[in-house]
Design an enzyme around this catalytic site. Structure first.
Site, PDB file in Angstrom:
ATOM      1  N   CYS A   1       9.785   0.784   3.230  1.00  0.00           N
ATOM      2  CA  CYS A   1       9.238   1.546   3.281  1.00  0.00           C
ATOM      3  C   CYS A   1       7.849   1.296   4.238  1.00  0.00           C
ATOM      4  O   CYS A   1       7.085   1.601   4.211  1.00  0.00           O
ATOM      5  CB  CYS A   1       8.071   1.908   1.671  1.00  0.00           C
ATOM      6  SG  CYS A   1       8.803   2.181   0.193  1.00  0.00           S
TER       7      CYS A   1
ATOM      8  N   SER B   1       0.419  -1.277   0.666  1.00  0.00           N
ATOM      9  CA  SER B   1       0.201   0.137   0.204  1.00  0.00           C
ATOM     10  C   SER B   1       0.842   1.354  -0.249  1.00  0.00           C
ATOM     11  O   SER B   1       1.984   1.224   0.313  1.00  0.00           O
ATOM     12  CB  SER B   1      -1.062  -0.117   1.581  1.00  0.00           C
ATOM     13  OG  SER B   1      -0.229   0.042   2.366  1.00  0.00           O
TER      14      SER B   1
ATOM     15  N   TYR C   1       8.187   8.497  16.654  1.00  0.00           N
ATOM     16  CA  TYR C   1       8.606   8.962  15.114  1.00  0.00           C
ATOM     17  C   TYR C   1       9.636   9.202  14.636  1.00  0.00           C
ATOM     18  O   TYR C   1      10.710   9.075  13.796  1.00  0.00           O
ATOM     19  CB  TYR C   1       6.921   9.242  14.436  1.00  0.00           C
ATOM     20  CG  TYR C   1       6.500   9.398  13.154  1.00  0.00           C
ATOM     21  CD1 TYR C   1       6.966   7.989  11.967  1.00  0.00           C
ATOM     22  CD2 TYR C   1       7.143   9.979  11.926  1.00  0.00           C
ATOM     23  CE1 TYR C   1       6.801   7.979  11.070  1.00  0.00           C
ATOM     24  CE2 TYR C   1       6.973  10.547  10.428  1.00  0.00           C
ATOM     25  CZ  TYR C   1       6.887   9.339   9.622  1.00  0.00           C
ATOM     26  OH  TYR C   1       6.735   9.142   9.313  1.00  0.00           O
TER      27      TYR C   1
ATOM     28  N   ASP D   1       5.261  -7.669   2.511  1.00  0.00           N
ATOM     29  CA  ASP D   1       4.381  -7.307   3.878  1.00  0.00           C
ATOM     30  C   ASP D   1       4.114  -7.639   4.677  1.00  0.00           C
ATOM     31  O   ASP D   1       3.596  -9.162   4.826  1.00  0.00           O
ATOM     32  CB  ASP D   1       3.466  -6.467   2.398  1.00  0.00           C
ATOM     33  CG  ASP D   1       2.663  -5.125   3.710  1.00  0.00           C
ATOM     34  OD1 ASP D   1       2.275  -5.082   4.194  1.00  0.00           O
ATOM     35  OD2 ASP D   1       2.904  -4.188   2.951  1.00  0.00           O
TER      36      ASP D   1
ATOM     37  N   PHE E   1       2.020  13.296   2.449  1.00  0.00           N
ATOM     38  CA  PHE E   1       1.836  12.441   0.660  1.00  0.00           C
ATOM     39  C   PHE E   1       0.143  11.886   1.391  1.00  0.00           C
ATOM     40  O   PHE E   1       0.365  11.594   2.350  1.00  0.00           O
ATOM     41  CB  PHE E   1       3.101  11.651   0.518  1.00  0.00           C
ATOM     42  CG  PHE E   1       4.057  11.601  -0.809  1.00  0.00           C
ATOM     43  CD1 PHE E   1       3.714  11.379  -1.604  1.00  0.00           C
ATOM     44  CD2 PHE E   1       4.333  12.558   0.686  1.00  0.00           C
ATOM     45  CE1 PHE E   1       5.011  11.497  -2.629  1.00  0.00           C
ATOM     46  CE2 PHE E   1       5.967  13.011  -0.616  1.00  0.00           C
ATOM     47  CZ  PHE E   1       6.611  12.830  -2.053  1.00  0.00           C
TER      48      PHE E   1
ATOM     49  N   LEU F   1       3.009   4.471  -0.289  1.00  0.00           N
ATOM     50  CA  LEU F   1       4.031   4.996  -1.045  1.00  0.00           C
ATOM     51  C   LEU F   1       5.518   3.163  -1.867  1.00  0.00           C
ATOM     52  O   LEU F   1       5.738   3.375  -2.837  1.00  0.00           O
ATOM     53  CB  LEU F   1       5.699   5.603   0.003  1.00  0.00           C
ATOM     54  CG  LEU F   1       4.728   6.777   0.576  1.00  0.00           C
ATOM     55  CD1 LEU F   1       6.054   7.611   1.810  1.00  0.00           C
ATOM     56  CD2 LEU F   1       4.070   7.340  -0.783  1.00  0.00           C
TER      57      LEU F   1
ATOM     58  N   VAL G   1       9.125  -6.886   9.483  1.00  0.00           N
ATOM     59  CA  VAL G   1      10.720  -6.071   9.300  1.00  0.00           C
ATOM     60  C   VAL G   1      10.731  -6.485  10.527  1.00  0.00           C
ATOM     61  O   VAL G   1      12.614  -6.249  10.803  1.00  0.00           O
ATOM     62  CB  VAL G   1      10.189  -4.987   8.219  1.00  0.00           C
ATOM     63  CG1 VAL G   1       9.962  -5.477   7.113  1.00  0.00           C
ATOM     64  CG2 VAL G   1       9.552  -4.367   9.340  1.00  0.00           C
TER      65      VAL G   1
ATOM     66  N   THR H   1      -1.399   9.409   1.325  1.00  0.00           N
ATOM     67  CA  THR H   1      -1.775   7.756   1.653  1.00  0.00           C
ATOM     68  C   THR H   1      -2.384   7.233   2.437  1.00  0.00           C
ATOM     69  O   THR H   1      -3.447   8.068   2.825  1.00  0.00           O
ATOM     70  CB  THR H   1       0.256   7.544   2.570  1.00  0.00           C
ATOM     71  OG1 THR H   1      -0.105   7.931   3.970  1.00  0.00           O
ATOM     72  CG2 THR H   1       0.791   8.260   2.088  1.00  0.00           C
TER      73      THR H   1
END
Length: 252
Positions: A84, A15, A158, A36, A191, A17, A58, A193
């Site tokens: 990403c 999904s 973040y 993913d 962005f 980016l 990840v 998203t």
């Protein structure tokens, strides 16, 4: 690097980016593996682009190793890794209920920073051992954020994670230079998203109004186009490119 028939790994490629990047690079002939945890969506994207969908957490060494091994067996050694996978949940360091629980901080850092590093260390090991493709062996890309430079209130975790990824670009580029493996970062601004799809049109318009030019939200396809250029341009190394329409985040 020529993308035609080049094996590529894209984390978070189901999904946003990551998906746009998967579509863009596959259109140039790359053999794309989408890594993913959203497997239904990953399979749909992979089928659309003629790629491979693999389950990958990840943050897990075992899951990452398994996914990279499966991608290698199907496509060959990956020469490009695009990180990403990520996400965030806003929380103040000290809020109405007291200090932020440490787990709220570490969970965001674990996904965004440790997850990207986990994938980078494993993919780099494969690239370093591979034969060169012209003057280089591979490319690792980190998705940082403008939050790395202008962290907003409520985004301590973040900001810390994305700032660390920005710092890693030059360090790892220097470490891998002797092997011909490049390391780059992209710091996207605001962005459109999946995270913003849930926002009201009024919120989206308010965010877009803060961007000088173009006076709109970024398109995932624009991120993907930059990734394609970075792959193609071997002199880009050790840098983090802001992709933000000249925006600078306000404190809140």
């Amino acid at each position: 690097m020529n993308l035609d028939q080049t094996p590529v790994l894209i984390t978070g490629g189901a999904s946003g980016l990551g998906e746009a990047t998967a579509v863009q690079l596959a259109a140039q002939g790359a053999k794309v593996a989408i890594l993913d945890i959203q497997m239904d969506r990953a399979r749909e994207v992979a089928q659309r682009i003629g790629g491979l969908a693999l389950h990958c957490d990840v943050t897990s060494p075992e899951s990452a190793e398994q996914a990279i091994t499966q991608a290698r067996e199907a496509h060959g050694v990956a020469r490009v890794l695009v990180n990403c996978a990520g996400g965030a949940k806003g929380r103040r360091v000290v809020g109405k209920d007291g200090p932020m629980p440490l787990e709220a901080f570490t969970s965001v850092v674990n996904l965004n920073l440790f997850g990207s590093f986990n994938m980078a260390r494993l993919a780099a090991a494969d690239m370093i051992a591979a034969d060169p493709l012209g003057e280089e062996r591979g490319l690792i890309l980190f998705t940082s954020s403008v939050a790395a430079y202008e962290g907003q209130i409520g985004q301590a975790a973040y900001t810390a994670a994305k700032g660390a990824l920005a710092a890693l670009a030059i360090q790892m580029a220097r470490e891998f230079a002797q092997f011909g493996v490049r390391v780059m970062g992209v710091a996207p601004g605001i962005f459109l998203t999946p995270l913003l799809y849930t926002a009201t049109p009024e919120v989206q318009q308010s965010l877009a109004a803060s961007i000088p030019f173009p006076n709109r939200l970024g398109k995932p396809e624009e991120f993907a186009a930059l990734i394609e250029h970075i792959v193609a341009n071997p002199y880009l190394n050790g840098e983090v490119i802001r992709l933000d329409g000249a925006t600078r985040l306000a404190p809140r």
